[in-house]
Design an enzyme around this catalytic site. Structure first.
Site, PDB file in Angstrom:
ATOM      1  N   HIS A 168      12.740  12.759   3.920  1.00 39.93           N
ATOM      2  CA  HIS A 168      13.701  13.500   3.061  1.00 39.93           C
ATOM      3  C   HIS A 168      13.598  13.212   1.774  1.00 39.93           C
ATOM      4  O   HIS A 168      14.014  14.082   0.738  1.00 39.93           O
ATOM      5  CB  HIS A 168      15.237  13.028   3.224  1.00 39.93           C
ATOM      6  CG  HIS A 168      15.774  11.933   2.608  1.00 39.93           C
ATOM      7  ND1 HIS A 168      15.309  10.547   3.097  1.00 39.93           N
ATOM      8  CD2 HIS A 168      16.290  11.391   1.473  1.00 39.93           C
ATOM      9  CE1 HIS A 168      15.839   9.736   2.234  1.00 39.93           C
ATOM     10  NE2 HIS A 168      16.431  10.257   1.349  1.00 39.93           N
TER      11      HIS A 168
ATOM     12  N   GLY B 198       0.804  -1.262   0.048  1.00 42.70           N
ATOM     13  CA  GLY B 198      -0.020   0.032  -0.077  1.00 42.70           C
ATOM     14  C   GLY B 198       1.008   1.396  -0.016  1.00 42.70           C
ATOM     15  O   GLY B 198       2.096   1.054  -0.006  1.00 42.70           O
TER      16      GLY B 198
END
Length: 360
Positions: free
Chosen positions: A249, A229
């Site tokens: 990040h 998912g």
């Protein structure tokens, strides 16, 4: 008046070494060929070595000599090569092997050749080269490259685990969701260290296909569920800990906040979110996070953030940054819910692992 440049030949030599891409590319090819694996039992004549790895003997000699001059491999007698301490981590069986860490992936290389575009525009070179495609979307249609990337990303996990695990307080945790888990090597290491812990791995379906085998080899498959998912969709609810390792990040603020808000919506009021990332600092010190920031710019569109930037990001998502623990590799940021989730607290209090061991 113009200032006369200072004559410093050592600086010229050092810049030449830093700017060179011949050595880095040659190292990566030696990894692809698994050269170091063939030298485990001792030096070999290059014709024997070339036959074993499928290379041209003369060409392989040239590559090995270039690396030997930098201390990677050694030419013990003419055309006979062996390992050096610097070459040892290129072995597949090394406890902190980096062999998979350095793949030569054409989509990446084409992007780095257009880094100028990123610096001029702030946009990803990857999207510029590949028709606007996002980095991770590309892998959905290129499974071989997806596997190589994930193996590269996860090859550093033994080292990261060694440095980060002592800073992760999971003594009272019983359920953990690894958001963006990759193949699961990091959480497998955590489960090995914490016998009472159960986990859910969540990543895109084409990413987690190798996770069951990784968990089985680690002997922790019975305490871990694998789910395919997206972390932009609702997440498993009610876990003690939500782990995001080197996820934030990769994304600009809007998407990073969306991921964290999904975590907040799934979390209980007493849940914790643990973020493992580099935290940027100002100044001239050497910092891996600063180098990775350029990679995030060129490939992903995200960035490495400072402590104030992390605080602001977490605050926007409904969390309060409780502490940051630096380690020799990355930092561990721990946050707790500060306010009710924006759309109402959906947390149910159900255990995060209701059927441990089930894979999907």
């Amino acid at each position: 008046m113009p200032v006369t440049p200072r004559i410093d030949l050592a600086s010229v030599t050092r810049l030449t070494e830093l700017a060179d891409y011949i050595v880095p590319f040659t190292i990566r090819v030696m990894c692809d060929l698994a050269v170091a694996d063939q030298l485990i039992e001792g030096p070999l004549p290059v014709d024997v070595l070339a036959r074993r790895v499928g290379a041209d003997p003369a060409a392989l000699t040239r590559g090995l000599r270039a690396l030997a001059g930098r201390g990677i491999f050694t030419e013990v007698t003419p055309e006979v090569f062996g390992l050096t301490p610097l070459a040892e981590p290129l072995r597949s069986d090394h406890p902190f092997s980096v062999r998979e860490c350095f793949p030569l992936m054409p989509p990446d290389i084409y992007s780095w050749a257009r880094l100028t575009h990123s610096l001029r525009t702030g946009e990803t070179a990857f999207g510029h080269v590949h028709g606007g495609t996002r980095y991770y979307d590309h892998f959905a249609d290129h499974p071989y490259e997806c596997v190589r990337f994930e193996r590269s990303a996860e090859s550093v996990n033994p080292f990261v685990l060694r440095t980060v695990a002592p800073a992760l307080d999971l003594r009272t945790a019983r359920t953990l969701v690894d958001v963006g888990s990759g193949h699961g090597t990091f959480v497998a290491g955590l489960l090995t260290r914490h016998r009472e812990l159960h986990a859910i791995l969540l990543d895109l379906p084409h990413v987690v296909t190798e996770a069951p085998d990784v968990l089985a080899r680690a002997g922790v498959a019975d305490r871990c569920e694998v789910r395919g998912g997206s972390f932009f969709d609702p997440l498993p609810e009610g876990a003690d800990v939500y782990l995001l390792k080197t996820i934030i990040h990769d994304w600009p603020d809007e998407q990073a906040t969306a991921i964290l808000r999904n975590v907040r919506a799934a979390a209980r009021p007493d849940s914790r979110v643990v973020i493992v990332e580099s935290v940027s600092r100002y100044g001239n010190h050497d910092d891996t996070g600063k180098v990775m920031d350029v990679k995030a710019l060129a490939l992903f569109g995200g960035r490495t953030r400072t402590e104030p930037e992390f605080r602001a990001l977490l605050d926007d998502a409904g969390f309060r940054l409780a502490r940051i623990t630096p380690t020799s590799s990355m930092s561990v940021l721990e946050a707790v819910p500060a306010v009710p989730a924006p759309d109402g607290d959906r947390a149910t209090g159900r255990p995060a692992v209701a059927a441990a061991g089930r894979t999907a």
